[in-house]
Design an enzyme around this catalytic site. Sequence first.
Site, PDB file in Angstrom:
ATOM      1  N   ASP A  51     -12.046  61.515 -13.255  1.00  0.00           N
ATOM      2  CA  ASP A  51     -11.764  60.503 -12.238  1.00  0.00           C
ATOM      3  C   ASP A  51     -11.609  61.112 -10.846  1.00  0.00           C
ATOM      4  OD1 ASP A  51     -11.850  58.690 -14.263  1.00  0.00           O
ATOM      5  OD2 ASP A  51      -9.683  58.458 -14.445  1.00  0.00           O
ATOM      6  N   THR A  88      -4.198  51.305 -12.597  1.00  0.00           N
ATOM      7  CA  THR A  88      -4.168  52.002 -13.890  1.00  0.00           C
ATOM      8  C   THR A  88      -3.863  53.484 -13.721  1.00  0.00           C
ATOM      9  OG1 THR A  88      -6.576  52.150 -13.700  1.00  0.00           O
ATOM     10  CG2 THR A  88      -5.700  50.409 -15.100  1.00  0.00           C
ATOM     11  N   ALA A  89      -3.481  53.898 -12.517  1.00  0.00           N
ATOM     12  CA  ALA A  89      -3.174  55.307 -12.258  1.00  0.00           C
ATOM     13  C   ALA A  89      -1.657  55.478 -12.126  1.00  0.00           C
ATOM     14  CB  ALA A  89      -3.921  55.762 -10.998  1.00  0.00           C
ATOM     15  N   TYR A  90      -1.203  55.941 -10.971  1.00  0.00           N
ATOM     16  CA  TYR A  90       0.222  56.201 -10.757  1.00  0.00           C
ATOM     17  C   TYR A  90       1.042  54.917 -10.926  1.00  0.00           C
ATOM     18  CZ  TYR A  90       4.222  58.604  -8.509  1.00  0.00           C
ATOM     19  OH  TYR A  90       5.432  59.179  -8.236  1.00  0.00           O
ATOM     20  N   ASN A 109      -7.439  54.743  -4.688  1.00  0.00           N
ATOM     21  CA  ASN A 109      -6.383  54.504  -5.678  1.00  0.00           C
ATOM     22  C   ASN A 109      -5.096  53.986  -5.050  1.00  0.00           C
ATOM     23  OD1 ASN A 109      -7.445  54.857  -8.206  1.00  0.00           O
ATOM     24  ND2 ASN A 109      -6.572  56.881  -8.566  1.00  0.00           N
ATOM     25  N   ASP A 115      12.977  56.726  -5.307  1.00  0.00           N
ATOM     26  CA  ASP A 115      12.123  57.903  -5.130  1.00  0.00           C
ATOM     27  C   ASP A 115      10.959  57.621  -4.198  1.00  0.00           C
ATOM     28  OD1 ASP A 115      13.669  59.529  -6.641  1.00  0.00           O
ATOM     29  OD2 ASP A 115      12.365  59.569  -8.393  1.00  0.00           O
TER      30      ASP A 115
END
Length: 354
Positions: free
Chosen positions: A97, A237-239, A196, A226
């Site tokens: 990716d 669908t990532a972080y 992203n 944070d």
Amino acid sequence: HIQDPASQRLTWNKPPKSVLVIKKIRDASLLQPFKELCVYLTEENNMIVYVEKKVLEDPAIANDENFGPVKKKFCTFREDYDDISNQIDFIICLGGDGTLLYASSLFQGSVPPVMAFHLGSLGFLTPFNFENFQSQVTQVIEGNAALVLRSRLKVKVVKEHREKMTLQNGIEENGVVSANLEKEVGKQIMQYQVLNEVVVDRGPSSYLSNVDVFLDGHLITTVQGDGVIVSTPTGSTAYAAAAGASMIHPNVPAIMITPICPHSLSFRPIVVPAGVELKIMLSPDARNTAWVSFDGRKRQEICHGDSISITTSCYPLPSICFRDPVSDWFESLAECLHWNVRKKQNNFAVEEEE
């Protein structure tokens, strides 16, 4: 009338002549696929192949005498130095990716169609297998393929001028070349196209981050935790998914706001319409600075008076599908994230009547 996502197709006004091949560096397993693909493009299809200069500096490629005649036909470029955005008809990525994210970063305006082969670790965004690459590449060149337009974020970072930040020939003190650098009186402005997510976090500080989030000029909330993730549907669908957000199909026009470990039990991820303008700034009473990164790159510090403006870009990334946008996405959910995988419950045994 709402358009069926599967109806988006790739069509060429005229046959493509130039192709950018992006290969994951420092991966010996990709050398042979890279060579096979380049030979096929140059000799079988007579295409102009662009390759990044650092890819050809790999000793396994530089010292390969058999590959020499093919390598001489390449057009080379260097990131942050050479602008090739108007010379590429389509892009082929070999890797994971990260290669697709890197391809996105090279094109700060319009992006050519991208064909991504799964030769990395995760491969959520790379639907093609390399085994039958000849027929698949030929199909794309002929224009017979489904397409998904992955929206990107247009991000503008405005920093107050500080004496410690000196610029020489567009290069900062740490040696990083500034992206689309502009200068105003007392301000430094940088712009990025992000596929992203934009991540604002507390950096090395032990204190909670304390940033204000504005939507179309109105303060909607203060993030204490944070940090916060502002992502596209592709980035959901990532972080964002790891931080507990919903996963959104890339055809949905939206921007996601996801807190990272918020110090509030009721702070849930939200989805806002594509096209709104978000603005993130340090709160006036913040104890520490914040840090921001764009698709994991160009990480930098955000101080009091600085701002990050985010909206949907008018330059999406056209991603070529293996089958169609819906099938590819659910295939990736199942294969890469093992979505909703569990052992099935047994049915009741039918007892025969006596």
